[in-house]
Design an enzyme around this catalytic site. Sequence first.
Site, PDB file in Angstrom:
ATOM      1  N   ILE A  96      -8.731  -2.591   1.802  1.00 16.79           N
ATOM      2  CA  ILE A  96      -7.375  -2.187   1.386  1.00 16.79           C
ATOM      3  C   ILE A  96      -6.912  -3.228   0.376  1.00 16.79           C
ATOM      4  O   ILE A  96      -6.803  -4.409   0.709  1.00 16.79           O
ATOM      5  CB  ILE A  96      -6.430  -2.005   2.594  1.00 16.79           C
ATOM      6  CG1 ILE A  96      -5.017  -1.591   2.153  1.00 16.79           C
ATOM      7  CG2 ILE A  96      -6.388  -3.208   3.488  1.00 16.79           C
ATOM      8  CD1 ILE A  96      -4.126  -1.081   3.300  1.00 16.79           C
ATOM      9  N   TYR A  97      -6.743  -2.794  -0.826  1.00 20.75           N
ATOM     10  CA  TYR A  97      -6.417  -3.723  -1.911  1.00 20.75           C
ATOM     11  C   TYR A  97      -5.367  -3.122  -2.832  1.00 20.75           C
ATOM     12  O   TYR A  97      -5.442  -1.935  -3.169  1.00 20.75           O
ATOM     13  CB  TYR A  97      -7.669  -4.021  -2.756  1.00 20.75           C
ATOM     14  CG  TYR A  97      -8.680  -4.885  -2.062  1.00 20.75           C
ATOM     15  CD1 TYR A  97      -8.606  -6.266  -2.144  1.00 20.75           C
ATOM     16  CD2 TYR A  97      -9.704  -4.324  -1.317  1.00 20.75           C
ATOM     17  CE1 TYR A  97      -9.532  -7.075  -1.501  1.00 20.75           C
ATOM     18  CE2 TYR A  97     -10.637  -5.112  -0.666  1.00 20.75           C
ATOM     19  CZ  TYR A  97     -10.545  -6.497  -0.767  1.00 20.75           C
ATOM     20  OH  TYR A  97     -11.456  -7.285  -0.124  1.00 20.75           O
ATOM     21  N   GLY A 106       5.414  -2.346  -1.504  1.00 16.19           N
ATOM     22  CA  GLY A 106       5.272  -1.303  -0.498  1.00 16.19           C
ATOM     23  C   GLY A 106       4.048  -0.415  -0.646  1.00 16.19           C
ATOM     24  O   GLY A 106       3.860   0.515   0.133  1.00 16.19           O
ATOM     25  N   GLY A 108       0.782  -1.335  -0.313  1.00 10.86           N
ATOM     26  CA  GLY A 108      -0.136  -1.621   0.790  1.00 10.86           C
ATOM     27  C   GLY A 108       0.329  -0.961   2.079  1.00 10.86           C
ATOM     28  O   GLY A 108      -0.470  -0.387   2.825  1.00 10.86           O
ATOM     29  N   ASN A 135      -7.276 -15.757   4.857  1.00  7.22           N
ATOM     30  CA  ASN A 135      -6.395 -14.811   4.152  1.00  7.22           C
ATOM     31  C   ASN A 135      -5.148 -14.559   5.011  1.00  7.22           C
ATOM     32  O   ASN A 135      -4.985 -13.518   5.647  1.00  7.22           O
ATOM     33  CB  ASN A 135      -7.152 -13.511   3.863  1.00  7.22           C
ATOM     34  CG  ASN A 135      -6.414 -12.612   2.890  1.00  7.22           C
ATOM     35  OD1 ASN A 135      -5.247 -12.853   2.541  1.00  7.22           O
ATOM     36  ND2 ASN A 135      -7.085 -11.556   2.443  1.00  7.22           N
ATOM     37  N   TYR A 142      -0.785  -7.376   8.401  1.00  2.00           N
ATOM     38  CA  TYR A 142      -1.279  -6.556   9.514  1.00  2.00           C
ATOM     39  C   TYR A 142      -0.492  -6.825  10.798  1.00  2.00           C
ATOM     40  O   TYR A 142      -0.236  -5.893  11.569  1.00  2.00           O
ATOM     41  CB  TYR A 142      -2.768  -6.820   9.760  1.00  2.00           C
ATOM     42  CG  TYR A 142      -3.636  -6.521   8.567  1.00  2.00           C
ATOM     43  CD1 TYR A 142      -3.532  -5.297   7.900  1.00  2.00           C
ATOM     44  CD2 TYR A 142      -4.543  -7.437   8.076  1.00  2.00           C
ATOM     45  CE1 TYR A 142      -4.312  -5.021   6.793  1.00  2.00           C
ATOM     46  CE2 TYR A 142      -5.332  -7.171   6.972  1.00  2.00           C
ATOM     47  CZ  TYR A 142      -5.209  -5.966   6.335  1.00  2.00           C
ATOM     48  OH  TYR A 142      -5.969  -5.690   5.248  1.00  2.00           O
TER      49      TYR A 142
HETATM   50  C1  LIG Z   1      -2.511  -7.296   1.732  1.00  5.02           C
HETATM   51  C2  LIG Z   1      -2.060  -6.198   0.757  1.00  5.02           C
HETATM   52  C3  LIG Z   1      -2.986  -4.997   0.892  1.00  5.02           C
HETATM   53  C4  LIG Z   1      -0.640  -5.792   1.112  1.00  5.02           C
HETATM   54  O1  LIG Z   1      -0.221  -4.826   0.183  1.00  5.02           O
HETATM   55  P1  LIG Z   1       1.205  -4.949  -0.562  1.00  5.02           P
HETATM   56  O2  LIG Z   1       1.377  -3.729  -1.361  1.00  5.02           O
HETATM   57  O3  LIG Z   1       1.300  -6.261  -1.258  1.00  5.02           O
HETATM   58  O4  LIG Z   1       2.139  -4.979   0.709  1.00  5.02           O
HETATM   59  P2  LIG Z   1       3.546  -4.274   0.866  1.00  5.02           P
HETATM   60  O5  LIG Z   1       4.361  -4.461  -0.353  1.00  5.02           O
HETATM   61  O6  LIG Z   1       3.331  -2.908   1.367  1.00  5.02           O
HETATM   62  O7  LIG Z   1       4.103  -5.134   2.014  1.00  5.02           O
HETATM   63  C5  LIG Z   1       4.113  -6.543   1.845  1.00  5.02           C
HETATM   64  C6  LIG Z   1       5.496  -7.062   1.983  1.00  5.02           C
HETATM   65  O8  LIG Z   1       6.368  -6.439   1.041  1.00  5.02           O
HETATM   66  C7  LIG Z   1       7.482  -5.882   1.753  1.00  5.02           C
HETATM   67  N1  LIG Z   1       7.890  -4.634   1.095  1.00  5.02           N
HETATM   68  C8  LIG Z   1       7.533  -3.405   1.432  1.00  5.02           C
HETATM   69  N2  LIG Z   1       8.111  -2.502   0.637  1.00  5.02           N
HETATM   70  C9  LIG Z   1       8.853  -3.203  -0.253  1.00  5.02           C
HETATM   71  C10 LIG Z   1       9.685  -2.851  -1.343  1.00  5.02           C
HETATM   72  N3  LIG Z   1       9.900  -1.565  -1.693  1.00  5.02           N
HETATM   73  N4  LIG Z   1      10.235  -3.854  -2.039  1.00  5.02           N
HETATM   74  C11 LIG Z   1      10.039  -5.141  -1.721  1.00  5.02           C
HETATM   75  N5  LIG Z   1       9.263  -5.514  -0.676  1.00  5.02           N
HETATM   76  C12 LIG Z   1       8.674  -4.565   0.050  1.00  5.02           C
HETATM   77  C13 LIG Z   1       6.983  -5.640   3.129  1.00  5.02           C
HETATM   78  O9  LIG Z   1       8.045  -5.652   4.069  1.00  5.02           O
HETATM   79  C14 LIG Z   1       6.097  -6.796   3.321  1.00  5.02           C
HETATM   80  O10 LIG Z   1       6.881  -7.927   3.613  1.00  5.02           O
HETATM   81  P3  LIG Z   1       6.514  -8.872   4.798  1.00  5.02           P
HETATM   82  O11 LIG Z   1       5.179  -9.465   4.448  1.00  5.02           O
HETATM   83  O12 LIG Z   1       7.610  -9.864   4.793  1.00  5.02           O
HETATM   84  O13 LIG Z   1       6.460  -8.006   5.997  1.00  5.02           O
HETATM   85  C15 LIG Z   1      -2.012  -6.686  -0.712  1.00  5.02           C
HETATM   86  O14 LIG Z   1      -1.149  -7.790  -0.816  1.00  5.02           O
HETATM   87  C16 LIG Z   1      -3.362  -7.052  -1.264  1.00  5.02           C
HETATM   88  O15 LIG Z   1      -4.057  -6.218  -1.828  1.00  5.02           O
HETATM   89  N6  LIG Z   1      -3.731  -8.322  -1.148  1.00  5.02           N
HETATM   90  C17 LIG Z   1      -4.949  -8.806  -1.719  1.00  5.02           C
HETATM   91  C18 LIG Z   1      -6.137  -8.152  -1.115  1.00  5.02           C
HETATM   92  C19 LIG Z   1      -6.262  -8.378   0.350  1.00  5.02           C
HETATM   93  O16 LIG Z   1      -6.053  -9.476   0.844  1.00  5.02           O
HETATM   94  N7  LIG Z   1      -6.627  -7.300   1.027  1.00  5.02           N
HETATM   95  C20 LIG Z   1      -6.832  -7.339   2.420  1.00  5.02           C
HETATM   96  C21 LIG Z   1      -8.224  -7.701   2.681  1.00  5.02           C
HETATM   97  S1  LIG Z   1      -8.509  -7.655   4.423  1.00  5.02           S
END
Ligand SMILES: CC(C)(COP(=O)(O)OP(=O)(O)OC[C@H]1O[C@@H](n2cnc3c(N)ncnc32)[C@H](O)[C@@H]1OP(=O)(O)O)[C@@H](O)C(=O)NCCC(=O)NCCS
Length: 173
Positions: A96-97, A106, A108, A135, A142
């Site tokens: 999941i990336y 949002g 992810g 990580n 999660y």
């Molecule tokens: C881990 C990963 C998949 C999360 O995806 P993301 O799109 O960044 O995550 P989201 O935006 O959905 O959620 C992350 C945070 O943003 C917040 N958020 C969600 N929707 C939001 C919005 N509309 N506006 C602002 N923040 C928001 C969430 O509440 C969350 O906050 P928290 O960490 O304080 O709970 C992403 O950061 C990623 O690809 N990382 C690098 C790759 C990786 O590590 N992958 C996992 C390998 S196991």
Amino acid sequence: MKIKIKTVQVTDIDKLVEISRQTFVDTFGMQNTAADLKRYLANHFNEIKLKKELANPDSQFYFAESGSRVVGYLKINVAAAQTEPDYPHALEIQRIYVVEEYQQLGVGQQLLDWAIKKAVQLKKTAVWLGVWEHNLLAQQFYLQAGFLRTQKHIFTLGNSVQSDWIMTKILEE
Ligand SMILES: CC(C)(COP(=O)(O)OP(=O)(O)OC[C@H]1O[C@@H](n2cnc3c(N)ncnc32)[C@H](O)[C@@H]1OP(=O)(O)O)[C@@H](O)C(=O)NCCC(=O)NCCS
């Protein structure tokens, strides 16, 4: 951010290779040697390997799209496609990336919700994934979604042997 989630087809292979490599380098590039990374990308994210993964009926890939731009992707596995044999009735999130500039919007969360929805539809008992022990941002993501760290396993990146946490979310009946 509003996205569309689309099943990846074999005709999308070029985009899949590109986003797989880009997001992997962005995530793990800093912590690993260039040689280890290069070898990992060549072995895991080449066209032949990804086409084979796409052809497995027990694996699904999804793109998160904003307009025509692929801003993230998800790979889920069930049954024998899972990378560990210990969870026959579960669904694995193998990848999941989200592309760096679209993180924290949002995307992810929507991909994670999608995977959980698929697991419920398939009547799976749990969703699990492996995440690199260092990580912490992903682990936090999660944890807030109800996953717990359940065990450790070993993951090899090039020549270096590293530890992953297995994180599991039990699904309600
Ligand atoms: C881990 C990963 C998949 C999360 O995806 P993301 O799109 O960044 O995550 P989201 O935006 O959905 O959620 C992350 C945070 O943003 C917040 N958020 C969600 N929707 C939001 C919005 N509309 N506006 C602002 N923040 C928001 C969430 O509440 C969350 O906050 P928290 O960490 O304080 O709970 C992403 O950061 C990623 O690809 N990382 C690098 C790759 C990786 O590590 N992958 C996992 C390998 S196991």
